[in-house]
Design a protein around this motif. Structure first.
Motif, PDB file in Angstrom:
ATOM      1  N   GLN A  56       0.816  -1.203   0.000  1.00  0.00           N
ATOM      2  CA  GLN A  56       0.000   0.000   0.000  1.00  0.00           C
ATOM      3  C   GLN A  56       0.854   1.259   0.000  1.00  0.00           C
ATOM      4  O   GLN A  56       0.447   2.303  -0.517  1.00  0.00           O
ATOM      5  CB  GLN A  56      -0.931   0.000   1.199  1.00  0.00           C
ATOM      6  N   GLN A  57       2.046   1.152   0.569  1.00  0.00           N
ATOM      7  CA  GLN A  57       2.904   2.327   0.655  1.00  0.00           C
ATOM      8  C   GLN A  57       3.463   2.684  -0.703  1.00  0.00           C
ATOM      9  O   GLN A  57       3.970   1.823  -1.436  1.00  0.00           O
ATOM     10  CB  GLN A  57       4.043   2.059   1.624  1.00  0.00           C
ATOM     11  N   ASN A  58       3.405   3.973  -1.044  1.00  0.00           N
ATOM     12  CA  ASN A  58       3.944   4.440  -2.312  1.00  0.00           C
ATOM     13  C   ASN A  58       5.469   4.422  -2.302  1.00  0.00           C
ATOM     14  O   ASN A  58       6.100   4.840  -1.331  1.00  0.00           O
ATOM     15  CB  ASN A  58       3.460   5.864  -2.589  1.00  0.00           C
ATOM     16  N   ALA A  59       6.045   3.958  -3.403  1.00  0.00           N
ATOM     17  CA  ALA A  59       7.499   3.902  -3.506  1.00  0.00           C
ATOM     18  C   ALA A  59       8.091   5.306  -3.689  1.00  0.00           C
ATOM     19  O   ALA A  59       7.468   6.184  -4.301  1.00  0.00           O
ATOM     20  CB  ALA A  59       7.895   3.021  -4.691  1.00  0.00           C
ATOM     21  N   SER A  65       8.815   9.992  -6.726  1.00  0.00           N
ATOM     22  CA  SER A  65       7.843   9.254  -5.927  1.00  0.00           C
ATOM     23  C   SER A  65       6.643   8.925  -6.797  1.00  0.00           C
ATOM     24  O   SER A  65       6.436   9.529  -7.851  1.00  0.00           O
ATOM     25  CB  SER A  65       7.409  10.064  -4.704  1.00  0.00           C
ATOM     26  N   VAL A  66       5.886   7.935  -6.360  1.00  0.00           N
ATOM     27  CA  VAL A  66       4.704   7.551  -7.127  1.00  0.00           C
ATOM     28  C   VAL A  66       3.459   7.727  -6.267  1.00  0.00           C
ATOM     29  O   VAL A  66       3.513   7.730  -5.043  1.00  0.00           O
ATOM     30  CB  VAL A  66       4.782   6.098  -7.635  1.00  0.00           C
ATOM     31  N   ASN A  67       2.338   7.886  -6.965  1.00  0.00           N
ATOM     32  CA  ASN A  67       1.024   7.840  -6.326  1.00  0.00           C
ATOM     33  C   ASN A  67       0.302   6.647  -6.922  1.00  0.00           C
ATOM     34  O   ASN A  67      -0.189   6.696  -8.050  1.00  0.00           O
ATOM     35  CB  ASN A  67       0.265   9.135  -6.592  1.00  0.00           C
ATOM     36  N   PHE A  68       0.287   5.553  -6.194  1.00  0.00           N
ATOM     37  CA  PHE A  68      -0.292   4.297  -6.651  1.00  0.00           C
ATOM     38  C   PHE A  68      -1.700   4.163  -6.102  1.00  0.00           C
ATOM     39  O   PHE A  68      -1.895   4.076  -4.881  1.00  0.00           O
ATOM     40  CB  PHE A  68       0.587   3.132  -6.192  1.00  0.00           C
ATOM     41  N   GLN A  69      -2.675   4.154  -6.981  1.00  0.00           N
ATOM     42  CA  GLN A  69      -4.073   4.006  -6.613  1.00  0.00           C
ATOM     43  C   GLN A  69      -4.580   2.703  -7.250  1.00  0.00           C
ATOM     44  O   GLN A  69      -4.991   2.687  -8.424  1.00  0.00           O
ATOM     45  CB  GLN A  69      -4.896   5.195  -7.114  1.00  0.00           C
ATOM     46  N   ALA A  71      -7.221   0.699  -6.776  1.00  0.00           N
ATOM     47  CA  ALA A  71      -8.627   0.586  -7.176  1.00  0.00           C
ATOM     48  C   ALA A  71      -8.888   1.363  -8.462  1.00  0.00           C
ATOM     49  O   ALA A  71      -9.645   0.926  -9.331  1.00  0.00           O
ATOM     50  CB  ALA A  71      -9.522   1.082  -6.059  1.00  0.00           C
ATOM     51  N   ALA A  72      -8.249   2.488  -8.593  1.00  0.00           N
ATOM     52  CA  ALA A  72      -8.413   3.313  -9.795  1.00  0.00           C
ATOM     53  C   ALA A  72      -7.490   2.883 -10.916  1.00  0.00           C
ATOM     54  O   ALA A  72      -7.592   3.408 -12.033  1.00  0.00           O
ATOM     55  CB  ALA A  72      -8.165   4.776  -9.452  1.00  0.00           C
ATOM     56  N   LYS A  73      -6.585   1.953 -10.652  1.00  0.00           N
ATOM     57  CA  LYS A  73      -5.601   1.486 -11.632  1.00  0.00           C
ATOM     58  C   LYS A  73      -4.817   2.673 -12.204  1.00  0.00           C
ATOM     59  O   LYS A  73      -4.702   2.858 -13.425  1.00  0.00           O
ATOM     60  CB  LYS A  73      -6.259   0.656 -12.726  1.00  0.00           C
ATOM     61  N   SER A  74      -4.277   3.436 -11.279  1.00  0.00           N
ATOM     62  CA  SER A  74      -3.532   4.633 -11.625  1.00  0.00           C
ATOM     63  C   SER A  74      -2.163   4.593 -10.964  1.00  0.00           C
ATOM     64  O   SER A  74      -2.021   4.158  -9.812  1.00  0.00           O
ATOM     65  CB  SER A  74      -4.299   5.874 -11.160  1.00  0.00           C
ATOM     66  N   PHE A  75      -1.145   5.064 -11.679  1.00  0.00           N
ATOM     67  CA  PHE A  75       0.244   4.963 -11.206  1.00  0.00           C
ATOM     68  C   PHE A  75       1.008   6.174 -11.720  1.00  0.00           C
ATOM     69  O   PHE A  75       1.705   6.111 -12.722  1.00  0.00           O
ATOM     70  CB  PHE A  75       0.851   3.659 -11.729  1.00  0.00           C
ATOM     71  N   SER A  76       0.907   7.292 -11.033  1.00  0.00           N
ATOM     72  CA  SER A  76       1.543   8.519 -11.507  1.00  0.00           C
ATOM     73  C   SER A  76       2.926   8.690 -10.885  1.00  0.00           C
ATOM     74  O   SER A  76       3.190   8.222  -9.781  1.00  0.00           O
ATOM     75  CB  SER A  76       0.665   9.729 -11.205  1.00  0.00           C
ATOM     76  N   LEU A  77       3.788   9.387 -11.600  1.00  0.00           N
ATOM     77  CA  LEU A  77       5.163   9.650 -11.161  1.00  0.00           C
ATOM     78  C   LEU A  77       5.305  11.130 -10.866  1.00  0.00           C
ATOM     79  O   LEU A  77       5.000  11.964 -11.722  1.00  0.00           O
ATOM     80  CB  LEU A  77       6.158   9.252 -12.250  1.00  0.00           C
ATOM     81  N   LYS A  78       5.787  11.453  -9.672  1.00  0.00           N
ATOM     82  CA  LYS A  78       6.044  12.831  -9.297  1.00  0.00           C
ATOM     83  C   LYS A  78       7.545  13.059  -9.226  1.00  0.00           C
ATOM     84  O   LYS A  78       8.264  12.304  -8.551  1.00  0.00           O
ATOM     85  CB  LYS A  78       5.393  13.179  -7.950  1.00  0.00           C
ATOM     86  N   ILE A  79       7.991  14.088  -9.929  1.00  0.00           N
ATOM     87  CA  ILE A  79       9.406  14.470  -9.903  1.00  0.00           C
ATOM     88  C   ILE A  79       9.486  15.818  -9.195  1.00  0.00           C
ATOM     89  O   ILE A  79       8.923  16.815  -9.655  1.00  0.00           O
ATOM     90  CB  ILE A  79      10.002  14.587 -11.322  1.00  0.00           C
ATOM     91  N   SER A  80      10.172  15.832  -8.072  1.00  0.00           N
ATOM     92  CA  SER A  80      10.328  17.062  -7.284  1.00  0.00           C
ATOM     93  C   SER A  80      11.667  17.712  -7.605  1.00  0.00           C
ATOM     94  O   SER A  80      12.622  17.030  -7.996  1.00  0.00           O
ATOM     95  CB  SER A  80      10.264  16.737  -5.793  1.00  0.00           C
TER      96      SER A  80
END
Lengths: 118, 113
Positions: A56-59, A65-69, A71-80
């Motif tokens: 459950q924890q986002n990598a 970092s990622v936002n892994f959802q 149930a929504a089948k979503s896997f976004s990548l955040k670059i800071s």
């Protein structure tokens, strides 16, 4: 069959700012792995980050970092704190957790080209 | 250094000619893969191998052949039957454990004369 969709062909970000790249996928499996790969102009595919679906924890990996959802089948990548060296094509990929055979293959999206403005 | 090497970096093919792309790894990985990349598309699997002397077709195997005589090597031959061979070819390897990360070589760009 599993599919991976990246709906943003191109994105742009200012240096030092934050950007989020989107990825959605379709699967009937409950256990799988998700990846973000970076392909700079050299065209070498470089692993950025990996997520196990059962976690459950986002990598996170440094500025990535990622936002892994699930149930929504979503896997976004955040670059800071974006850097000029982050400019590249980014691919989202899916891999089954089942052992062996063609299930070991990576299924790729079509990529998002990220430009970093100085 | 451990890694995957591919050669040549650029390869030119004439009509009716077979050409072979080299892929070598010293990561002690059991599994090796060949992917094809076309503009505007993600990578697509051509062939894969999980053990020496055994390999399986991927999604777009027509016009290609492979061999796996050594654990470290997985060459890809683009035959004359492949009518649209111009693409970027990437080799990858991984352990056999489910979900293990695939590591990629630097790729070979194949162009048709």
């Amino acid at each position: 069959a599993q599919t991976v969709t990246q709906s943003q062909p191109e994105m742009s970000v200012q240096e030092a700012e934050t950007v989020t790249l989107s990825c959605t996928y379709d699967t009937s499996e409950s256990d799988y792995y998700l990846f973000w790969y970076k392909q700079p102009p050299s065209r070498q595919m470089i692993l950025v980050i990996r997520q196990e679906a059962y976690k459950q924890q986002n990598a996170t990996e440094n500025r990535f970092s990622v936002n892994f959802q699930k149930a929504a089948k979503s896997f976004s990548l955040k670059i800071s704190d974006s850097q000029l060296g982050d400019a590249a094509m980014y691919f989202c990929a899916y891999r089954s957790a089942n052992y062996g055979g063609a299930t070991n293959k990576l299924i790729f999206g079509t990529g998002t080209l990220l430009a970093v403005q100085p | 250094d451990g890694g995957i090497t591919q050669s040549p970096k650029y390869l030119f093919r004439k009509e009716g000619q077979n050409v072979t792309l080299s892929c070598e790894q010293n990561l002690n990985h059991d599994a090796m893969y060949w992917y094809r990349q076309d503009p505007g598309q993600g990578l697509r699997l051509i062939y894969y191998s999980q053990i020496v002397n055994d390999f399986q077709k991927g999604d777009i195997a027509e016009g290609y052949s492979v061999s796996r005589e050594k654990k470290e090597s997985f060459p890809l031959t683009v035959t004359s039957a492949q009518k649209n061979p111009t693409a970027f070819y990437l080799c990858a390897s991984s352990t056999l454990a489910g979900g293990e990360t695939q590591y990629f070589g630097p790729g070979t760009r194949l162009l048709v004369l």
